[in-house]
Design a protein around this motif. Sequence first.
Motif, PDB file in Angstrom:
ATOM      1  N   ASP A  37       0.825  -1.057  -0.009  1.00  0.00           N
ATOM      2  CA  ASP A  37      -0.041  -0.139   0.439  1.00  0.00           C
ATOM      3  C   ASP A  37       1.573   1.637   0.094  1.00  0.00           C
ATOM      4  OD1 ASP A  37      -3.781   1.444   0.409  1.00  0.00           O
ATOM      5  OD2 ASP A  37      -1.073   2.036   2.004  1.00  0.00           O
ATOM      6  N   LEU A  38       1.943   1.320   0.830  1.00  0.00           N
ATOM      7  CA  LEU A  38       2.725   2.288   0.598  1.00  0.00           C
ATOM      8  C   LEU A  38       2.417   3.102  -0.893  1.00  0.00           C
ATOM      9  CD1 LEU A  38       5.622   1.127   3.176  1.00  0.00           C
ATOM     10  CD2 LEU A  38       3.701   2.886   3.558  1.00  0.00           C
ATOM     11  N   GLY A  39       3.137   1.795  -2.094  1.00  0.00           N
ATOM     12  CA  GLY A  39       3.470   2.641  -2.913  1.00  0.00           C
ATOM     13  C   GLY A  39       2.921   2.487  -4.321  1.00  0.00           C
ATOM     14  N   LEU A  40       1.419   2.116  -3.423  1.00  0.00           N
ATOM     15  CA  LEU A  40       0.119   1.886  -3.898  1.00  0.00           C
ATOM     16  C   LEU A  40      -0.547   3.250  -4.858  1.00  0.00           C
ATOM     17  CD1 LEU A  40      -1.141  -0.442  -6.049  1.00  0.00           C
ATOM     18  CD2 LEU A  40      -2.878  -0.031  -3.431  1.00  0.00           C
ATOM     19  N   PRO A  41      -0.439   3.757  -6.075  1.00  0.00           N
ATOM     20  CA  PRO A  41      -1.640   4.828  -6.848  1.00  0.00           C
ATOM     21  C   PRO A  41      -2.671   4.570  -6.007  1.00  0.00           C
ATOM     22  CG  PRO A  41       0.478   3.788  -8.471  1.00  0.00           C
ATOM     23  CD  PRO A  41       0.250   3.077  -7.300  1.00  0.00           C
ATOM     24  N   SER A  42      -2.890   5.689  -5.314  1.00  0.00           N
ATOM     25  CA  SER A  42      -4.866   6.095  -4.887  1.00  0.00           C
ATOM     26  C   SER A  42      -5.378   5.675  -6.264  1.00  0.00           C
ATOM     27  CB  SER A  42      -5.020   7.872  -4.983  1.00  0.00           C
ATOM     28  OG  SER A  42      -3.898   8.294  -4.330  1.00  0.00           O
ATOM     29  N   ARG A  43      -4.863   5.604  -7.608  1.00  0.00           N
ATOM     30  CA  ARG A  43      -6.195   5.204  -8.618  1.00  0.00           C
ATOM     31  C   ARG A  43      -7.005   3.515  -8.435  1.00  0.00           C
ATOM     32  NH1 ARG A  43     -10.562   7.498 -11.511  1.00  0.00           N
ATOM     33  NH2 ARG A  43     -10.531   5.690 -13.612  1.00  0.00           N
ATOM     34  N   LEU A  44      -4.919   3.195  -7.882  1.00  0.00           N
ATOM     35  CA  LEU A  44      -5.217   1.747  -8.206  1.00  0.00           C
ATOM     36  C   LEU A  44      -5.413   0.974  -6.756  1.00  0.00           C
ATOM     37  CD1 LEU A  44      -1.785   0.505  -9.799  1.00  0.00           C
ATOM     38  CD2 LEU A  44      -4.256   0.501 -10.600  1.00  0.00           C
ATOM     39  N   ARG A  45      -6.091   1.961  -5.629  1.00  0.00           N
ATOM     40  CA  ARG A  45      -6.519   1.546  -4.532  1.00  0.00           C
ATOM     41  C   ARG A  45      -8.322   1.823  -5.155  1.00  0.00           C
ATOM     42  NH1 ARG A  45      -2.830   5.553  -2.496  1.00  0.00           N
ATOM     43  NH2 ARG A  45      -1.701   4.301  -1.135  1.00  0.00           N
ATOM     44  N   ILE A  46      -8.726   1.818  -6.028  1.00  0.00           N
ATOM     45  CA  ILE A  46     -10.197   2.432  -6.487  1.00  0.00           C
ATOM     46  C   ILE A  46     -11.228   0.682  -6.910  1.00  0.00           C
ATOM     47  CG2 ILE A  46     -12.082   3.171  -6.881  1.00  0.00           C
ATOM     48  CD1 ILE A  46     -10.230   5.941  -6.753  1.00  0.00           C
ATOM     49  N   ALA A  47     -11.749   0.652  -7.155  1.00  0.00           N
ATOM     50  CA  ALA A  47     -12.282  -0.339  -7.591  1.00  0.00           C
ATOM     51  C   ALA A  47     -13.589  -0.322  -8.857  1.00  0.00           C
ATOM     52  CB  ALA A  47     -13.743  -1.247  -6.505  1.00  0.00           C
ATOM     53  N   PRO A  48     -12.634  -1.235 -10.006  1.00  0.00           N
ATOM     54  CA  PRO A  48     -13.226  -0.543 -11.563  1.00  0.00           C
ATOM     55  C   PRO A  48     -14.391   0.485 -11.493  1.00  0.00           C
ATOM     56  CG  PRO A  48     -11.516  -2.650 -12.049  1.00  0.00           C
ATOM     57  CD  PRO A  48     -12.048  -2.223  -9.689  1.00  0.00           C
ATOM     58  N   THR A  49     -15.226  -0.388 -11.175  1.00  0.00           N
ATOM     59  CA  THR A  49     -16.889  -0.116 -11.188  1.00  0.00           C
ATOM     60  C   THR A  49     -17.289   0.929 -10.120  1.00  0.00           C
ATOM     61  OG1 THR A  49     -17.347  -1.330  -8.875  1.00  0.00           O
ATOM     62  CG2 THR A  49     -17.847  -2.337 -10.990  1.00  0.00           C
ATOM     63  N   ALA A  50     -16.546   1.120  -8.992  1.00  0.00           N
ATOM     64  CA  ALA A  50     -16.356   3.189  -8.769  1.00  0.00           C
ATOM     65  C   ALA A  50     -16.144   4.366  -9.053  1.00  0.00           C
ATOM     66  CB  ALA A  50     -15.851   2.737  -7.078  1.00  0.00           C
ATOM     67  N   ALA A  51     -14.368   3.112  -9.951  1.00  0.00           N
ATOM     68  CA  ALA A  51     -14.085   4.379 -10.163  1.00  0.00           C
ATOM     69  C   ALA A  51     -14.795   5.191 -11.969  1.00  0.00           C
ATOM     70  CB  ALA A  51     -12.877   3.923 -10.937  1.00  0.00           C
ATOM     71  N   LYS A  52     -14.908   4.420 -12.211  1.00  0.00           N
ATOM     72  CA  LYS A  52     -16.121   4.510 -13.908  1.00  0.00           C
ATOM     73  C   LYS A  52     -17.181   5.180 -12.982  1.00  0.00           C
ATOM     74  CE  LYS A  52     -19.000   2.836 -17.688  1.00  0.00           C
ATOM     75  NZ  LYS A  52     -19.071   0.997 -18.302  1.00  0.00           N
ATOM     76  N   ALA A  53     -17.796   5.265 -12.136  1.00  0.00           N
ATOM     77  CA  ALA A  53     -18.738   5.832 -11.801  1.00  0.00           C
ATOM     78  C   ALA A  53     -18.368   7.401 -10.977  1.00  0.00           C
ATOM     79  CB  ALA A  53     -19.268   5.720 -10.294  1.00  0.00           C
ATOM     80  N   MET A  54     -17.002   7.714 -10.560  1.00  0.00           N
ATOM     81  CA  MET A  54     -16.034   8.459  -9.870  1.00  0.00           C
ATOM     82  C   MET A  54     -15.630   9.183 -11.075  1.00  0.00           C
ATOM     83  SD  MET A  54     -13.707   7.720  -7.090  1.00  0.00           S
ATOM     84  CE  MET A  54     -14.018   7.207  -5.403  1.00  0.00           C
ATOM     85  N   ASP A  55     -15.439   9.058 -12.688  1.00  0.00           N
ATOM     86  CA  ASP A  55     -15.314   9.780 -13.213  1.00  0.00           C
ATOM     87  C   ASP A  55     -16.293  10.194 -13.891  1.00  0.00           C
ATOM     88  OD1 ASP A  55     -12.554   8.659 -13.656  1.00  0.00           O
ATOM     89  OD2 ASP A  55     -12.790   7.328 -14.560  1.00  0.00           O
ATOM     90  N   SER A  56     -17.466   9.506 -13.966  1.00  0.00           N
ATOM     91  CA  SER A  56     -19.005  10.632 -13.820  1.00  0.00           C
ATOM     92  C   SER A  56     -19.732  11.234 -13.541  1.00  0.00           C
ATOM     93  CB  SER A  56     -19.723   9.593 -15.014  1.00  0.00           C
ATOM     94  OG  SER A  56     -20.287   8.066 -14.533  1.00  0.00           O
ATOM     95  N   ALA A  57     -19.081  11.198 -12.398  1.00  0.00           N
ATOM     96  CA  ALA A  57     -20.023  11.983 -11.284  1.00  0.00           C
ATOM     97  C   ALA A  57     -20.106  13.412 -11.588  1.00  0.00           C
ATOM     98  CB  ALA A  57     -18.993  11.494  -9.877  1.00  0.00           C
TER      99      ALA A  57
END
Length: 279
Positions: free
Chosen positions: A258-278
């Motif tokens: 987790d220390l080197g994990l980019p924020s984007r890779l912490r997010i589930a794909p379905t939620a990431a898609k929803a966030m992008d269109s929010a």
Amino acid sequence: MSGTPVGAVPGRGSLTWRYGADWRAVLTSRAVLMLQVSHPVVGAGVADHSGFLADRWGRLIRTVRSANAFLGFHGEERGRQEAARLRELHKDIKGVDSRGRRYHALNHEAYLWVHATLYHGMVQTQRLFARPLTPSEELRLFGEWRDLALALGIPDHHVPGDPEAFAAYFDRMVAERLEFNDTVKLIIELDRRPLPPPPGWRLPSAAWPAIAAPLAVLMRRSSQAALPPVLRERFELPWSPSRALGFQAFTGVMRVLDLGLPSRLRIAPTAAKAMDSAP
């Protein structure tokens, strides 16, 4: 809706979006589900009115879509609409359980408990697999959770007022109200069987067990570890010092990654898609 809206639906910049969308919550999701259905009202409602046994993937997909909606990923108005839809849906979920007790899904204690497991799951996922929330982060996340409880129609006087009150409430519910009912037993039995291939699975059917079987073991162990010890004992779930050490090693690796994990890779794909269109 008429009048001044009650509570608030999370939006951009909220900790609910950050932690509610974390894909690692999958690892504690079975524990959250068992916490929910071990409440006598929730367990009876699921046993009598849920189609999850016949359509496990469909139920999972619908649950994710509903969560994305009421967590505000499609905007506040859509979130409030989903909150209202959920209340309307649960109005007719009532009956008599296997012990002869009457139940109704909109029972305030049961409705609050399901929502409480959402907050507990977000906090615990970070504690186990990433970085525990700071006191100020936990206070902020709790405030968002409390506002969402009001938006879901849970009366203010039923909702704990701060994280300390929540902790006492959670411990009391675990000690006094949760039970080893038939729905918990069914969830435990299903956890011993991997999910069928997901809709649209394009690889040969023989390839799915090679993927699903180890994931099922990981989910089962993670769920057992994430439950309060008193519930592991109550639910007759096997646990041992060696399993505890193995899980500690696993969570240690996850925290390092987790220390080197980019924020984007912490997010589930379905939620990431929803966030992008929010909005």
